[in-house]
Design a protein around this motif. Sequence first.
Motif, PDB file in Angstrom:
ATOM      1  N   LYS A  32     -21.298 -55.129 -69.003  1.00 53.02           N
ATOM      2  CA  LYS A  32     -22.494 -55.710 -69.621  1.00 53.02           C
ATOM      3  C   LYS A  32     -23.729 -54.826 -69.453  1.00 53.02           C
ATOM      4  CE  LYS A  32     -25.369 -59.937 -69.421  1.00 53.02           C
ATOM      5  NZ  LYS A  32     -25.260 -60.355 -70.822  1.00 53.02           N
ATOM      6  N   ILE A  33     -23.852 -54.164 -68.297  1.00 50.00           N
ATOM      7  CA  ILE A  33     -25.116 -53.481 -67.989  1.00 50.00           C
ATOM      8  C   ILE A  33     -25.034 -51.970 -68.000  1.00 50.00           C
ATOM      9  CG2 ILE A  33     -25.822 -55.456 -66.594  1.00 50.00           C
ATOM     10  CD1 ILE A  33     -25.320 -53.765 -64.094  1.00 50.00           C
ATOM     11  N   ALA A  34     -23.826 -51.384 -68.103  1.00 45.62           N
ATOM     12  CA  ALA A  34     -23.684 -49.929 -67.982  1.00 45.62           C
ATOM     13  C   ALA A  34     -24.493 -49.180 -69.033  1.00 45.62           C
ATOM     14  CB  ALA A  34     -22.212 -49.531 -68.067  1.00 45.62           C
ATOM     15  N   ALA A  35     -24.553 -49.716 -70.242  1.00 47.62           N
ATOM     16  CA  ALA A  35     -25.254 -49.024 -71.327  1.00 47.62           C
ATOM     17  C   ALA A  35     -26.742 -48.861 -71.036  1.00 47.62           C
ATOM     18  CB  ALA A  35     -25.054 -49.773 -72.647  1.00 47.62           C
ATOM     19  N   SER A  36     -27.287 -49.710 -70.167  1.00 46.49           N
ATOM     20  CA  SER A  36     -28.714 -49.622 -69.837  1.00 46.49           C
ATOM     21  C   SER A  36     -28.979 -48.694 -68.657  1.00 46.49           C
ATOM     22  CB  SER A  36     -29.258 -51.018 -69.521  1.00 46.49           C
ATOM     23  OG  SER A  36     -28.634 -51.543 -68.349  1.00 46.49           O
ATOM     24  N   GLY A  37     -27.915 -48.025 -68.156  1.00 41.13           N
ATOM     25  CA  GLY A  37     -28.081 -47.110 -67.036  1.00 41.13           C
ATOM     26  C   GLY A  37     -28.057 -47.773 -65.679  1.00 41.13           C
ATOM     27  N   ARG A  38     -27.727 -49.039 -65.646  1.00 42.19           N
ATOM     28  CA  ARG A  38     -27.649 -49.759 -64.378  1.00 42.19           C
ATOM     29  C   ARG A  38     -26.208 -49.745 -63.870  1.00 42.19           C
ATOM     30  NH1 ARG A  38     -32.116 -53.729 -64.341  1.00 42.19           N
ATOM     31  NH2 ARG A  38     -33.174 -53.689 -66.353  1.00 42.19           N
ATOM     32  N   ARG A  39     -26.043 -50.107 -62.609  1.00 41.66           N
ATOM     33  CA  ARG A  39     -24.704 -50.277 -62.065  1.00 41.66           C
ATOM     34  C   ARG A  39     -24.661 -51.513 -61.195  1.00 41.66           C
ATOM     35  NH1 ARG A  39     -23.467 -47.997 -56.830  1.00 41.66           N
ATOM     36  NH2 ARG A  39     -25.369 -47.380 -55.728  1.00 41.66           N
ATOM     37  N   VAL A  40     -23.455 -51.931 -60.848  1.00 45.41           N
ATOM     38  CA  VAL A  40     -23.259 -53.089 -59.982  1.00 45.41           C
ATOM     39  C   VAL A  40     -22.926 -52.601 -58.578  1.00 45.41           C
ATOM     40  CG1 VAL A  40     -21.919 -55.175 -59.535  1.00 45.41           C
ATOM     41  CG2 VAL A  40     -22.462 -54.528 -61.894  1.00 45.41           C
ATOM     42  N   VAL A  41     -23.674 -53.072 -57.601  1.00 39.29           N
ATOM     43  CA  VAL A  41     -23.412 -52.785 -56.189  1.00 39.29           C
ATOM     44  C   VAL A  41     -22.695 -53.994 -55.617  1.00 39.29           C
ATOM     45  CG1 VAL A  41     -24.459 -52.349 -53.936  1.00 39.29           C
ATOM     46  CG2 VAL A  41     -25.459 -51.324 -56.001  1.00 39.29           C
ATOM     47  N   MET A  42     -21.468 -53.789 -55.126  1.00 43.83           N
ATOM     48  CA  MET A  42     -20.709 -54.903 -54.563  1.00 43.83           C
ATOM     49  C   MET A  42     -20.751 -54.812 -53.037  1.00 43.83           C
ATOM     50  SD  MET A  42     -17.140 -56.546 -55.857  1.00 43.83           S
ATOM     51  CE  MET A  42     -15.936 -55.387 -55.232  1.00 43.83           C
ATOM     52  N   THR A  43     -21.020 -55.942 -52.390  1.00 46.22           N
ATOM     53  CA  THR A  43     -21.194 -55.941 -50.947  1.00 46.22           C
ATOM     54  C   THR A  43     -20.711 -57.273 -50.376  1.00 46.22           C
ATOM     55  OG1 THR A  43     -22.819 -55.463 -49.205  1.00 46.22           O
ATOM     56  CG2 THR A  43     -23.598 -56.757 -51.094  1.00 46.22           C
ATOM     57  N   ARG A  44     -20.921 -57.480 -49.079  1.00 42.64           N
ATOM     58  CA  ARG A  44     -20.432 -58.725 -48.465  1.00 42.64           C
ATOM     59  C   ARG A  44     -21.247 -59.064 -47.236  1.00 42.64           C
ATOM     60  NH1 ARG A  44     -14.702 -57.276 -45.403  1.00 42.64           N
ATOM     61  NH2 ARG A  44     -15.508 -55.750 -43.910  1.00 42.64           N
ATOM     62  N   GLU A  45     -21.120 -60.344 -46.830  1.00 45.38           N
ATOM     63  CA  GLU A  45     -21.730 -60.822 -45.583  1.00 45.38           C
ATOM     64  C   GLU A  45     -20.727 -61.653 -44.796  1.00 45.38           C
ATOM     65  OE1 GLU A  45     -25.489 -62.663 -45.593  1.00 45.38           O
ATOM     66  OE2 GLU A  45     -26.503 -60.842 -46.204  1.00 45.38           O
ATOM     67  N   PRO A  46     -20.803 -61.596 -43.444  1.00 48.54           N
ATOM     68  CA  PRO A  46     -21.602 -60.606 -42.724  1.00 48.54           C
ATOM     69  C   PRO A  46     -21.050 -59.211 -42.992  1.00 48.54           C
ATOM     70  CG  PRO A  46     -20.174 -61.803 -41.204  1.00 48.54           C
ATOM     71  CD  PRO A  46     -20.047 -62.477 -42.526  1.00 48.54           C
ATOM     72  N   GLY A  47     -21.928 -58.228 -42.988  1.00 51.50           N
ATOM     73  CA  GLY A  47     -21.505 -56.858 -43.271  1.00 51.50           C
ATOM     74  C   GLY A  47     -22.466 -56.180 -44.209  1.00 51.50           C
ATOM     75  N   GLY A  48     -21.931 -55.272 -45.019  1.00 48.96           N
ATOM     76  CA  GLY A  48     -22.729 -54.605 -46.029  1.00 48.96           C
ATOM     77  C   GLY A  48     -23.424 -53.331 -45.581  1.00 48.96           C
ATOM     78  N   THR A  49     -23.599 -53.166 -44.276  1.00 45.63           N
ATOM     79  CA  THR A  49     -24.177 -51.958 -43.684  1.00 45.63           C
ATOM     80  C   THR A  49     -23.326 -51.583 -42.476  1.00 45.63           C
ATOM     81  OG1 THR A  49     -25.608 -53.140 -42.131  1.00 45.63           O
ATOM     82  CG2 THR A  49     -26.510 -52.709 -44.341  1.00 45.63           C
ATOM     83  N   ALA A  50     -23.560 -50.396 -41.927  1.00 47.85           N
ATOM     84  CA  ALA A  50     -22.803 -50.000 -40.733  1.00 47.85           C
ATOM     85  C   ALA A  50     -23.035 -50.985 -39.591  1.00 47.85           C
ATOM     86  CB  ALA A  50     -23.195 -48.583 -40.319  1.00 47.85           C
ATOM     87  N   LEU A  51     -24.306 -51.346 -39.363  1.00 44.82           N
ATOM     88  CA  LEU A  51     -24.602 -52.328 -38.325  1.00 44.82           C
ATOM     89  C   LEU A  51     -23.998 -53.680 -38.669  1.00 44.82           C
ATOM     90  CD1 LEU A  51     -26.055 -53.277 -35.771  1.00 44.82           C
ATOM     91  CD2 LEU A  51     -28.125 -53.606 -37.158  1.00 44.82           C
ATOM     92  N   GLY A  52     -24.132 -54.082 -39.926  1.00 46.22           N
ATOM     93  CA  GLY A  52     -23.596 -55.375 -40.349  1.00 46.22           C
ATOM     94  C   GLY A  52     -22.099 -55.480 -40.159  1.00 46.22           C
ATOM     95  N   GLU A  53     -21.380 -54.391 -40.433  1.00 44.24           N
ATOM     96  CA  GLU A  53     -19.923 -54.429 -40.268  1.00 44.24           C
ATOM     97  C   GLU A  53     -19.543 -54.524 -38.794  1.00 44.24           C
ATOM     98  OE1 GLU A  53     -17.576 -54.726 -42.597  1.00 44.24           O
ATOM     99  OE2 GLU A  53     -19.129 -54.819 -44.138  1.00 44.24           O
ATOM    100  N   THR A  54     -20.331 -53.880 -37.930  1.00 41.26           N
ATOM    101  CA  THR A  54     -20.091 -54.032 -36.488  1.00 41.26           C
ATOM    102  C   THR A  54     -20.304 -55.482 -36.063  1.00 41.26           C
ATOM    103  OG1 THR A  54     -20.744 -51.749 -36.049  1.00 41.26           O
ATOM    104  CG2 THR A  54     -20.837 -53.284 -34.195  1.00 41.26           C
ATOM    105  N   LEU A  55     -21.398 -56.071 -36.539  1.00 42.29           N
ATOM    106  CA  LEU A  55     -21.676 -57.470 -36.222  1.00 42.29           C
ATOM    107  C   LEU A  55     -20.612 -58.393 -36.813  1.00 42.29           C
ATOM    108  CD1 LEU A  55     -25.556 -57.561 -36.695  1.00 42.29           C
ATOM    109  CD2 LEU A  55     -24.277 -57.641 -34.537  1.00 42.29           C
ATOM    110  N   ARG A  56     -20.091 -58.041 -37.981  1.00 42.33           N
ATOM    111  CA  ARG A  56     -19.036 -58.846 -38.603  1.00 42.33           C
ATOM    112  C   ARG A  56     -17.825 -58.964 -37.678  1.00 42.33           C
ATOM    113  NH1 ARG A  56     -17.423 -60.199 -43.908  1.00 42.33           N
ATOM    114  NH2 ARG A  56     -15.179 -60.561 -44.071  1.00 42.33           N
ATOM    115  N   GLY A  57     -17.408 -57.824 -37.110  1.00 44.34           N
ATOM    116  CA  GLY A  57     -16.262 -57.852 -36.206  1.00 44.34           C
ATOM    117  C   GLY A  57     -16.501 -58.758 -35.010  1.00 44.34           C
ATOM    118  N   ILE A  58     -17.715 -58.767 -34.505  1.00 41.97           N
ATOM    119  CA  ILE A  58     -18.073 -59.627 -33.373  1.00 41.97           C
ATOM    120  C   ILE A  58     -18.110 -61.092 -33.814  1.00 41.97           C
ATOM    121  CG2 ILE A  58     -19.908 -60.208 -31.731  1.00 41.97           C
ATOM    122  CD1 ILE A  58     -20.677 -57.182 -31.821  1.00 41.97           C
TER     123      ILE A  58
END
Length: 207
Positions: A32-58
């Motif tokens: 839907k959005i690629a033609a406008s030069g945008r992209r989709v960033v897929m992520t999750r919680e808890p997590g999404g960052t290096a610190l977040g993934e460490t906290l996720r495991g805990i």
Amino acid sequence: MMARGRFITFEGIDGAGKTTHLDWFRQQLDGKIAASGRRVVMTREPGGTALGETLRGILLNQPMDLETEALLMFASRREHLAQVIEPALARGDWVLSDRFSDATFAYQGGGRGLPRDKLEALERWVQGGFHPDLTVLFDVPTDTASERRSAARAPDKFESESEAFFERTRAEYLRRAAESPERFVIVDSTQPIDTIRKRLEDVVAGL
């Protein structure tokens, strides 16, 4: 300057089936959005960052005090917002997240019983007035979700909770959906995958 992106979250109790549709939904958004030069960033919680993934495991595996659990959830979220979500939206990209703050209200609030006012105070501190633009809630009876979880991998500490816990968690999700109907789309996740995806196609078209 490119307009701000949009923030979409998938929610539901463990076993609701949301993960089955995440990557497929991302592909639909990309188309839907690629033609406008945008992209989709897929992520999750808890997590999404290096610190977040460490906290996720805990968070998913270590026993802890309920308030500690809630504080760590929001600490992970603050980092997630600062490092991933807010920069992506500012670039004009769209963000698709597997869970966000509704999950904390549902699990730590509804399921575990942490008072709502404490969660609301943390939400104001960490998020200000920031909320998803759209939340897709995959809803399923708890006995069906339990059957699905039992057929999956070894459960984490949340997936090992009682059916009564998941009843309370589901009820809080539905309460929040009723409270913010303009933000939530509820999907009956007992339906066949093709039927659910037709519903999700309608959601994408509505965006």
